[in-house]
Motif scaffolding. Sequence first.
Motif, short mmCIF file in Angstrom:
data_model
loop_
_atom_site.label_atom_id
_atom_site.label_comp_id
_atom_site.label_asym_id
_atom_site.label_seq_id
_atom_site.Cartn_x
_atom_site.Cartn_y
_atom_site.Cartn_z
N THR A 36 1.03 -1.15 -0.03
CA THR A 36 -0.11 0.13 0.02
C THR A 36 0.69 1.22 -0.08
N ASN A 38 0.28 5.01 0.72
CA ASN A 38 -0.59 6.15 1.38
C ASN A 38 -2.18 5.36 1.36
N ASP A 39 -1.93 4.40 1.91
CA ASP A 39 -3.30 3.47 2.25
C ASP A 39 -3.93 2.89 1.08
N ASP A 40 -3.18 3.23 0.00
CA ASP A 40 -3.81 2.62 -1.39
C ASP A 40 -3.11 1.40 -1.81
N PHE A 41 -4.11 0.38 -2.13
CA PHE A 41 -3.44 -0.82 -2.68
C PHE A 41 -2.93 -0.63 -4.09
N VAL A 42 -1.52 -1.24 -4.40
CA VAL A 42 -0.90 -1.08 -5.73
C VAL A 42 -1.05 -2.49 -6.30
N THR A 50 5.48 2.09 -10.72
CA THR A 50 5.08 3.16 -9.72
C THR A 50 6.05 3.74 -9.01
N ASP A 56 5.42 9.91 0.88
CA ASP A 56 4.74 8.80 0.83
C ASP A 56 4.74 7.86 1.92
#
Length: 69
Positions: A36, A38-42, A50, A56
């Motif tokens: 993750t 910033n709490d977003d799954f990649v 990315t 970050d």
Amino acid sequence: MKITVAGVSKEIAEGTTIAKLIVDEKVENPEYVTVTVNDDFVDQGAFESTTLNENDTVEFLYFMGGGSF
């Protein structure tokens, strides 16, 4: 530039990708890691493309199955 990895502030080079960070941090079993930023799954397919940015926050997660008896 500074980022936070698993709660620890780190200095990394500009242009560092998630894939490079996984190598630099010696992540165990990188083929099974979920990341993750910033709490977003990649998506694992996006690790090479990315790029991380100043401030970050990165977490390495492993999902494990289990149950009770």
